[in-house]
Design a protein around this motif. Structure first.
Motif, PDB file in Angstrom:
ATOM      1  N   GLY A   1       0.797  -1.231  -0.027  1.00 32.96           N
ATOM      2  CA  GLY A   1       0.204   0.037  -0.123  1.00 32.96           C
ATOM      3  C   GLY A   1       0.737   1.373  -0.027  1.00 32.96           C
ATOM      4  N   ALA A   2       1.907   1.362   0.980  1.00 31.80           N
ATOM      5  CA  ALA A   2       2.919   2.319   0.701  1.00 31.80           C
ATOM      6  C   ALA A   2       3.299   2.627  -0.314  1.00 31.80           C
ATOM      7  N   ALA A   3       4.013   1.706  -1.114  1.00 32.41           N
ATOM      8  CA  ALA A   3       4.582   1.479  -2.208  1.00 32.41           C
ATOM      9  C   ALA A   3       3.711   2.071  -3.412  1.00 32.41           C
ATOM     10  N   ARG A   4       2.683   1.641  -3.378  1.00 34.79           N
ATOM     11  CA  ARG A   4       1.584   2.009  -4.348  1.00 34.79           C
ATOM     12  C   ARG A   4       1.367   3.766  -4.471  1.00 34.79           C
ATOM     13  N   VAL A   5       1.027   4.395  -3.456  1.00 33.73           N
ATOM     14  CA  VAL A   5       1.130   5.743  -3.297  1.00 33.73           C
ATOM     15  C   VAL A   5       2.099   6.301  -3.437  1.00 33.73           C
ATOM     16  N   ALA A   6       3.211   6.016  -2.852  1.00 32.39           N
ATOM     17  CA  ALA A   6       4.641   6.570  -3.171  1.00 32.39           C
ATOM     18  C   ALA A   6       4.829   6.611  -4.669  1.00 32.39           C
ATOM     19  N   ALA A   7       4.694   5.368  -5.664  1.00 30.24           N
ATOM     20  CA  ALA A   7       4.904   5.638  -6.850  1.00 30.24           C
ATOM     21  C   ALA A   7       4.268   6.529  -7.719  1.00 30.24           C
ATOM     22  N   ARG A   8       2.890   6.804  -7.333  1.00 29.55           N
ATOM     23  CA  ARG A   8       2.283   7.779  -7.778  1.00 29.55           C
ATOM     24  C   ARG A   8       2.831   9.337  -7.720  1.00 29.55           C
ATOM     25  N   HIS A   9       3.633   9.417  -6.770  1.00 33.89           N
ATOM     26  CA  HIS A   9       4.187  10.762  -6.333  1.00 33.89           C
ATOM     27  C   HIS A   9       5.627  10.657  -6.735  1.00 33.89           C
ATOM     28  N   GLY A  10       6.069   9.682  -7.355  1.00 31.85           N
ATOM     29  CA  GLY A  10       7.468   9.748  -7.730  1.00 31.85           C
ATOM     30  C   GLY A  10       8.750   9.432  -6.495  1.00 31.85           C
TER      31      GLY A  10
END
Length: 340
Positions: A88-97
């Motif tokens: 979950g954390a990586a999914r949100v992080a990826a959307r924000h670079g």
């Protein structure tokens, strides 16, 4: 027409989308809301995809003074729960670079060793799941933006705290068992000195104390099936009326309770009901399938990363605990005639 071998630039994206380079920077930096329209933002994203444009993160990070990397510290990787938090954390992080580095502390919930030669220089922030804040000193967690997951909001040293509504989960379990007529409860508690398990014990005791005629006995065990078997068997054979239900802090503890109950020649749920907390894959592998509280690990990780991004941007993170859900399966049933 074949693409040029020259790496596309933000100017190329701007020309293709018919916008300024400043607009491209806003859209690809995810800071466009309120500044450019949704249609313009989509046009920029489409142009970047078509051109194969990738921002020069190294140059941008030098300008911003950021590495766009966050460390996620978890006590261990012994269950899929923390894998879900990372996902979950990586999914949100990826959307924000951003990138997320997962670090299972070799000391569990105790002091974590620095995973890098200089963690402070390599990170923008730390998200710590189910850890004591003072356990993060060695990884500079006390000197970086810190988001605490599954932590006491009153005593947290983090800039933000994100929690699952564990107290409500315990309430749901208690009401379910009381509704089935259970009044003698064994609490198979996790022998782990952390806020979340202390909260479970307090909430269970308070809920049962409010109902006349209830009894609770407690047995503690590390989160290990073998340890849980020994603790549950000893508790269920103590003198006095036998508990009719076992409330476990974790699904692995519940698996141990199953084995202990069967060793005593008893059956789940005919003689003793059992509940867990987590809803791991293990819960449906048990026979009968386990009544347990489902924790949304991926949403937990998403909210943790969203809180970190808010802290880094100087915004107030979203408040409120993440809802949890009791999943009733075959391990609980109405209490039988009281046994010896």
């Amino acid at each position: 027409m074949p693409r040029s071998s020259t790496r596309p630039t933000s100017r190329d994206v701007a020309q293709a989308a018919g916008v300024s380079q400043a607009a491209v920077s806003l859209v690809l930096g995810d800071k466009w809301r309120g500044r450019v329209s949704e249609a313009t933002a989509e046009r920029v994203r489409a142009a970047a995809r078509d051109l194969g444009y990738r921002p020069n993160l190294a140059a941008r990070n030098l300008r911003l003074g950021r590495t766009r990397t966050v460390l996620l510290v978890v006590p261990a990787l012994t269950t899929e729960f923390f894998a879900g938090v990372y996902t979950g954390a990586a999914r949100v992080a990826a959307r924000h670079g951003f990138g997320v580095v997962l670090y299972p502390s070799p000391e569990g919930i105790g002091p974590a060793r620095d995973p890098f030669a200089s963690a402070q220089a390599a990170l923008d922030g730390v998200i710590a799941s189910s850890m004591a804040a003072d356990a993060l000193t060695a990884i500079r967690g006390d000197q970086l933006p810190l988001v605490m997951l599954d932590s006491d909001p009153e005593g947290s040293l983090g800039a933000a705290t994100v929690n699952l509504d564990i107290a409500d989960g315990v309430r749901q379990v208690t009401e379910h068992l009381l509704g089935l007529g259970h009044r003698r409860i064994l609490h198979l508690a996790a022998d782990v000195p952390s806020w979340t398990f202390e909260l479970r014990a307090r909430e269970l005791a308070a809920r049962l104390a409010a109902v006349p005629g209830t009894e609770i006995r407690t047995a503690a065990a590390p989160i290990s099936i073998d340890e849980a078997v020994a603790a549950a068997e000893a508790a269920l054979t103590r003198p006095g009326p036998r508990p009719t239900a076992v409330v476990c802090d974790d699904d692995k503890l519940a698996a141990g309770a199953y084995k202990a109950i069967r060793r005593l020649g008893l059956r789940v749920p005919h003689d003793i009901s059992v509940t867990g907390l987590d809803d791991l894959a293990l819960a449906t592998a048990l026979d009968p399938e386990l009544t347990t509280v489902r924790l949304d690990a991926e949403r937990f990780g998403e909210r943790g990363m969203e809180a970190m991004l808010a802290v880094l941007d100087g915004r107030e993170p979203e408040g409120g605990d993440i809802p949890v859900e009791l999943v009733v399966r075959g391990s609980t049933a109405p209490t039988a005639t009281p046994g010896p």
